[in-house]
Scaffold this active site. Structure first.
Site, mmCIF file in Angstrom:
data_model
loop_
_atom_site.group_PDB
_atom_site.id
_atom_site.type_symbol
_atom_site.label_atom_id
_atom_site.label_comp_id
_atom_site.label_asym_id
_atom_site.label_seq_id
_atom_site.Cartn_x
_atom_site.Cartn_y
_atom_site.Cartn_z
ATOM 1 N N ASP A 155 0.850 -1.188 0.000
ATOM 2 C CA ASP A 155 0.000 0.000 0.000
ATOM 3 C C ASP A 155 0.892 1.246 0.000
ATOM 4 O O ASP A 155 1.879 1.320 0.746
ATOM 5 C CB ASP A 155 -0.897 -0.015 1.250
ATOM 6 C CG ASP A 155 -2.034 0.987 1.167
ATOM 7 O OD1 ASP A 155 -3.196 0.554 1.158
ATOM 8 O OD2 ASP A 155 -1.751 2.204 1.125
ATOM 9 N N ASN A 195 -13.145 -2.978 2.477
ATOM 10 C CA ASN A 195 -14.181 -1.945 2.514
ATOM 11 C C ASN A 195 -15.047 -1.983 1.251
ATOM 12 O O ASN A 195 -14.517 -2.149 0.141
ATOM 13 C CB ASN A 195 -13.531 -0.558 2.635
ATOM 14 C CG ASN A 195 -12.674 -0.428 3.881
ATOM 15 O OD1 ASN A 195 -13.012 -0.953 4.935
ATOM 16 N ND2 ASN A 195 -11.543 0.265 3.771
ATOM 17 N N GLN A 233 -14.341 2.884 1.534
ATOM 18 C CA GLN A 233 -13.669 2.521 0.289
ATOM 19 C C GLN A 233 -13.331 3.782 -0.507
ATOM 20 O O GLN A 233 -14.186 4.662 -0.673
ATOM 21 C CB GLN A 233 -14.570 1.599 -0.556
ATOM 22 C CG GLN A 233 -13.860 1.050 -1.786
ATOM 23 C CD GLN A 233 -14.721 0.047 -2.573
ATOM 24 O OE1 GLN A 233 -15.916 -0.101 -2.315
ATOM 25 N NE2 GLN A 233 -14.102 -0.621 -3.532
ATOM 26 N N HIS A 282 -10.341 -4.872 -3.235
ATOM 27 C CA HIS A 282 -9.039 -5.188 -2.652
ATOM 28 C C HIS A 282 -9.222 -5.569 -1.191
ATOM 29 O O HIS A 282 -10.182 -5.148 -0.539
ATOM 30 C CB HIS A 282 -8.055 -4.014 -2.781
ATOM 31 C CG HIS A 282 -8.607 -2.719 -2.284
ATOM 32 N ND1 HIS A 282 -9.456 -1.937 -3.030
ATOM 33 C CD2 HIS A 282 -8.450 -2.069 -1.098
ATOM 34 C CE1 HIS A 282 -9.792 -0.869 -2.338
ATOM 35 N NE2 HIS A 282 -9.201 -0.925 -1.145
ATOM 36 N N HIS A 293 -7.122 -5.491 2.442
ATOM 37 C CA HIS A 293 -5.959 -4.964 3.154
ATOM 38 C C HIS A 293 -5.383 -6.044 4.061
ATOM 39 O O HIS A 293 -6.117 -6.673 4.829
ATOM 40 C CB HIS A 293 -6.371 -3.794 4.058
ATOM 41 C CG HIS A 293 -6.856 -2.584 3.331
ATOM 42 N ND1 HIS A 293 -6.042 -1.510 3.054
ATOM 43 C CD2 HIS A 293 -8.080 -2.268 2.825
ATOM 44 C CE1 HIS A 293 -6.752 -0.581 2.423
ATOM 45 N NE2 HIS A 293 -7.989 -1.013 2.274
HETATM 46 P P1 5GP Z 1 -9.691 1.679 0.532
HETATM 47 O O1 5GP Z 1 -9.809 2.942 1.333
HETATM 48 O O2 5GP Z 1 -10.349 1.814 -0.819
HETATM 49 O O3 5GP Z 1 -10.108 0.438 1.261
HETATM 50 O O4 5GP Z 1 -8.138 1.481 0.311
HETATM 51 C C1 5GP Z 1 -7.434 2.047 -0.748
HETATM 52 C C2 5GP Z 1 -5.969 1.898 -0.417
HETATM 53 O O5 5GP Z 1 -5.237 2.016 -1.605
HETATM 54 C C3 5GP Z 1 -5.437 2.962 0.540
HETATM 55 O O6 5GP Z 1 -4.886 2.323 1.691
HETATM 56 C C4 5GP Z 1 -4.395 3.714 -0.275
HETATM 57 O O7 5GP Z 1 -3.267 4.061 0.494
HETATM 58 C C5 5GP Z 1 -4.048 2.719 -1.360
HETATM 59 N N1 5GP Z 1 -3.677 3.309 -2.627
HETATM 60 C C6 5GP Z 1 -4.356 4.280 -3.298
HETATM 61 N N2 5GP Z 1 -3.737 4.556 -4.471
HETATM 62 C C7 5GP Z 1 -2.652 3.732 -4.533
HETATM 63 C C8 5GP Z 1 -1.624 3.562 -5.508
HETATM 64 O O8 5GP Z 1 -1.577 4.202 -6.558
HETATM 65 N N3 5GP Z 1 -0.690 2.606 -5.246
HETATM 66 C C9 5GP Z 1 -0.709 1.860 -4.109
HETATM 67 N N4 5GP Z 1 0.284 0.960 -3.942
HETATM 68 N N5 5GP Z 1 -1.662 2.025 -3.162
HETATM 69 C C10 5GP Z 1 -2.615 2.931 -3.372
#
Ligand code: 5GP
Ligand code: ZN
Length: 139
Positions: free
Chosen positions: A32, A88, A95, A101, A103
């Protein structure tokens, strides 16, 4: 299917390089970019599904099995004290990237990866109302 404007489609399929810790035919697992803790990684399918509602059953099973295998191997590697596996669905649920995805967040005693929820009381009326609502839900 891949989605043209989806960053996770590009990362999962190698169109944009990323710090990959595992890859197979269905998934890429990469670090991440905004980690909650040291080693925070994401299990991301190579096909585009917005969330768990859309994810086919077979991939849902594979994703959870992969999470189990990875945290089992990675816990001693990172010398972690525990692991959060979090997923999420929808902006109301936190999300921010709308490509499914999971985590994988290693936890270390005393770390500051603070997330959780405020506990409320489950009163008898609400409990009964919920049980009535879900009665007859067949899976
Ligand atoms: P969500 O909030 O949708 O469950 O999690 C999205 C996650 O994706 C976040 O923890 C954020 O740090 C990660 N993330 C967002 N954009 C990128 C990216 O371009 N590359 C990587 N490696 N992680 C990302
Ligand atoms: Zn996508």
């Amino acid at each position: 299917m891949k989605k043209e404007d989806c960053i996770f489609c590009k990362l999962a399929n190698g169109d944009i390089p990323t710090a990959t810790i595992f890859e197979d035919d269905d998934f890429r697992v990469f670090l991440d970019a905004g980690p909650a803790s040291r080693g925070h990684a994401l299990i991301v399918p190579k096909e585009h599904y917005a969330n768990l509602y859309e994810l086919p059953d077979e991939l849902a099973m594979k994703a959870f099995l992969l999470a189990k295998k990875l945290i089992t191997k990675l816990t001693p590697v990172f010398k972690a004290d525990g692991y959060n596996v979090i997923q999420n669905n929808g902006s109301a649920a936190g999300q921010t990237v709308f490509h499914f995805h999971m985590h994988l967040i290693p936890r270390y005693v005393g770390d500051d990866a603070g997330f959780g929820w405020k506990e409320h009381e489950l009163d008898d009326g609400t409990r009964d109302e919920i049980l009535e609502l879900v009665k007859g839900i067949y899976l």
